[in-house]
Design a protein around this motif. Structure first.
Motif, PDB file in Angstrom:
ATOM      1  N   GLY A  47       0.789  -1.226   0.000  1.00  0.00           N
ATOM      2  CA  GLY A  47       0.000   0.000   0.000  1.00  0.00           C
ATOM      3  C   GLY A  47       0.822   1.277   0.000  1.00  0.00           C
ATOM      4  N   GLY A  48       2.145   1.178  -0.230  1.00  0.00           N
ATOM      5  CA  GLY A  48       2.977   2.373  -0.306  1.00  0.00           C
ATOM      6  C   GLY A  48       3.474   2.895   1.031  1.00  0.00           C
ATOM      7  N   TYR A  49       3.394   2.099   2.089  1.00  0.00           N
ATOM      8  CA  TYR A  49       3.868   2.495   3.418  1.00  0.00           C
ATOM      9  C   TYR A  49       5.241   1.896   3.693  1.00  0.00           C
ATOM     10  N   HIS A  50       6.031   2.625   4.493  1.00  0.00           N
ATOM     11  CA  HIS A  50       7.325   2.138   4.989  1.00  0.00           C
ATOM     12  C   HIS A  50       7.423   2.476   6.468  1.00  0.00           C
ATOM     13  N   THR A  51       8.069   1.622   7.226  1.00  0.00           N
ATOM     14  CA  THR A  51       8.407   1.907   8.621  1.00  0.00           C
ATOM     15  C   THR A  51       9.920   1.978   8.718  1.00  0.00           C
ATOM     16  N   LEU A  52      10.416   3.038   9.357  1.00  0.00           N
ATOM     17  CA  LEU A  52      11.838   3.189   9.618  1.00  0.00           C
ATOM     18  C   LEU A  52      12.045   3.035  11.119  1.00  0.00           C
ATOM     19  N   LEU A  53      13.000   2.215  11.508  1.00  0.00           N
ATOM     20  CA  LEU A  53      13.355   2.028  12.912  1.00  0.00           C
ATOM     21  C   LEU A  53      14.840   2.311  13.079  1.00  0.00           C
ATOM     22  N   SER A  54      15.196   3.098  14.104  1.00  0.00           N
ATOM     23  CA  SER A  54      16.620   3.340  14.377  1.00  0.00           C
ATOM     24  C   SER A  54      16.832   3.389  15.884  1.00  0.00           C
ATOM     25  N   GLY A  55      18.093   3.213  16.280  1.00  0.00           N
ATOM     26  CA  GLY A  55      18.456   3.237  17.686  1.00  0.00           C
ATOM     27  C   GLY A  55      18.778   1.863  18.251  1.00  0.00           C
ATOM     28  N   MET A  56      18.730   0.845  17.406  1.00  0.00           N
ATOM     29  CA  MET A  56      19.009  -0.520  17.861  1.00  0.00           C
ATOM     30  C   MET A  56      20.516  -0.762  17.932  1.00  0.00           C
ATOM     31  N   GLU A  57      20.899  -1.579  18.885  1.00  0.00           N
ATOM     32  CA  GLU A  57      22.299  -1.993  18.970  1.00  0.00           C
ATOM     33  C   GLU A  57      22.597  -3.058  17.912  1.00  0.00           C
ATOM     34  N   ARG A  58      21.599  -3.913  17.666  1.00  0.00           N
ATOM     35  CA  ARG A  58      21.772  -4.997  16.697  1.00  0.00           C
ATOM     36  C   ARG A  58      20.518  -5.084  15.831  1.00  0.00           C
ATOM     37  N   VAL A  59      20.724  -5.177  14.514  1.00  0.00           N
ATOM     38  CA  VAL A  59      19.629  -5.365  13.571  1.00  0.00           C
ATOM     39  C   VAL A  59      19.704  -6.796  13.066  1.00  0.00           C
ATOM     40  N   ASP A  60      18.615  -7.534  13.222  1.00  0.00           N
ATOM     41  CA  ASP A  60      18.599  -8.938  12.819  1.00  0.00           C
ATOM     42  C   ASP A  60      17.942  -9.175  11.463  1.00  0.00           C
ATOM     43  N   GLY A  61      17.212  -8.204  10.945  1.00  0.00           N
ATOM     44  CA  GLY A  61      16.588  -8.350   9.633  1.00  0.00           C
ATOM     45  C   GLY A  61      17.622  -8.165   8.544  1.00  0.00           C
ATOM     46  N   SER A  62      17.401  -8.804   7.404  1.00  0.00           N
ATOM     47  CA  SER A  62      18.320  -8.651   6.277  1.00  0.00           C
ATOM     48  C   SER A  62      17.542  -8.229   5.033  1.00  0.00           C
ATOM     49  N   LEU A  63      18.225  -7.564   4.125  1.00  0.00           N
ATOM     50  CA  LEU A  63      17.640  -7.024   2.915  1.00  0.00           C
ATOM     51  C   LEU A  63      16.818  -8.077   2.171  1.00  0.00           C
ATOM     52  N   ASN A  64      15.608  -7.685   1.756  1.00  0.00           N
ATOM     53  CA  ASN A  64      14.659  -8.520   1.005  1.00  0.00           C
ATOM     54  C   ASN A  64      14.031  -9.647   1.809  1.00  0.00           C
ATOM     55  N   GLN A  65      14.231  -9.672   3.104  1.00  0.00           N
ATOM     56  CA  GLN A  65      13.628 -10.694   3.959  1.00  0.00           C
ATOM     57  C   GLN A  65      12.157 -10.339   4.208  1.00  0.00           C
ATOM     58  N   TRP A  66      11.262 -11.307   4.043  1.00  0.00           N
ATOM     59  CA  TRP A  66       9.846 -11.116   4.357  1.00  0.00           C
ATOM     60  C   TRP A  66       9.651 -11.372   5.841  1.00  0.00           C
ATOM     61  N   ILE A  67       8.933 -10.479   6.511  1.00  0.00           N
ATOM     62  CA  ILE A  67       8.722 -10.613   7.952  1.00  0.00           C
ATOM     63  C   ILE A  67       7.251 -10.383   8.287  1.00  0.00           C
ATOM     64  N   LEU A  68       6.834 -10.998   9.380  1.00  0.00           N
ATOM     65  CA  LEU A  68       5.467 -10.832   9.877  1.00  0.00           C
ATOM     66  C   LEU A  68       5.489  -9.981  11.133  1.00  0.00           C
ATOM     67  N   ALA A  69       4.382  -9.309  11.407  1.00  0.00           N
ATOM     68  CA  ALA A  69       4.269  -8.494  12.617  1.00  0.00           C
ATOM     69  C   ALA A  69       4.618  -9.340  13.836  1.00  0.00           C
ATOM     70  N   GLY A  70       5.423  -8.775  14.729  1.00  0.00           N
ATOM     71  CA  GLY A  70       5.800  -9.473  15.958  1.00  0.00           C
ATOM     72  C   GLY A  70       7.065 -10.301  15.859  1.00  0.00           C
ATOM     73  N   GLU A  71       7.603 -10.492  14.656  1.00  0.00           N
ATOM     74  CA  GLU A  71       8.850 -11.255  14.524  1.00  0.00           C
ATOM     75  C   GLU A  71      10.023 -10.423  15.008  1.00  0.00           C
ATOM     76  N   PRO A  72      10.983 -11.034  15.716  1.00  0.00           N
ATOM     77  CA  PRO A  72      12.164 -10.301  16.192  1.00  0.00           C
ATOM     78  C   PRO A  72      12.991  -9.772  15.024  1.00  0.00           C
ATOM     79  N   ILE A  73      13.379  -8.487  15.108  1.00  0.00           N
ATOM     80  CA  ILE A  73      14.179  -7.878  14.040  1.00  0.00           C
ATOM     81  C   ILE A  73      15.390  -7.125  14.577  1.00  0.00           C
ATOM     82  N   GLY A  74      15.544  -7.077  15.908  1.00  0.00           N
ATOM     83  CA  GLY A  74      16.682  -6.366  16.476  1.00  0.00           C
ATOM     84  C   GLY A  74      16.655  -6.369  17.990  1.00  0.00           C
ATOM     85  N   VAL A  75      17.691  -5.756  18.575  1.00  0.00           N
ATOM     86  CA  VAL A  75      17.834  -5.694  20.028  1.00  0.00           C
ATOM     87  C   VAL A  75      18.332  -4.307  20.409  1.00  0.00           C
TER      88      VAL A  75
END
Length: 188
Positions: A123-151
């Motif tokens: 639908g043309g939306y993006h979420t930007l998150l910053s301030g994490m010590e560790r990012v666990d998501g990787s480029l082009n990875q499909w994720i569902l709401a609630g899945e761990p993506i960082g710490v």
């Protein structure tokens, strides 16, 4: 994948530039040897796994980390501008989760923002998150709401801050009408 992230980081001078690159896609060949930037195409009817939901009109987006809202969209930042997202004083070492279903469009360090993660939603939306010590998501990875993506960082002296920005068509919008968060307060 690391090469693509490095190229995006090198070409983009600001978050606006970065989102512009994410929206326009890579250059495509035109007639002759000229390169023409691709024009935005209508979204295909189906992108990704069938479990990826369309972005809601309101509500339904999870707060990505436990903590207290300390800055809201439109609030004065103290640096002569207004906040384009929300800031959460997160728990030390808190797990950061995907706020909604989507595809990781960017993951890595970016120009003074530290490690950021950008999730593209239907639908043309993006979420930007910053301030994490560790990012666990990787480029082009499909994720569902609630899945761990960082710490978040483990810092006993000061609560780590997680910044969340919601964009539609590349422009920041107030995420609060979409964010659902649990409060420890009881309503009377």
């Amino acid at each position: 994948i690391a090469k693509k992230v490095a190229q995006l980081t090198t070409k983009a001078r600001s978050l606006r530039d970065l989102f512009g690159q994410l929206r326009s896609g890579p250059p495509v060949r035109g007639q002759g040897s000229k390169k023409i930037l691709s024009r935005p195409q209508p979204a295909p009817r189906h992108r990704g796994p069938t479990s990826i939901r369309a972005f809601p009109r309101r509500g339904g987006v999870t707060l990505p980390a436990r903590g207290k809202l300390v800055k809201i969209y439109g609030q004065n930042t103290g640096y002569g501008n207004t906040a384009k997202g929300i800031t959460i004083a997160a728990w030390s070492g808190a797990q950061v989760v995907a706020p909604f279903d989507g595809k990781v469009a960017f993951a890595g360090p970016f120009r003074g923002y530290g490690k950021i993660l950008i999730i593209e939603h239907r639908g043309g939306y993006h979420t930007l998150l910053s301030g994490m010590e560790r990012v666990d998501g990787s480029l082009n990875q499909w994720i569902l709401a609630g899945e761990p993506i960082g710490v978040m960082a483990r810092n006993n002296a000061k609560k780590p801050r997680l910044y969340m920005e919601l964009r539609r068509g590349g422009r920041p919008i107030n995420p609060l009408p979409w964010v659902v968060y649990k409060s420890s307060r009881r309503r009377s």
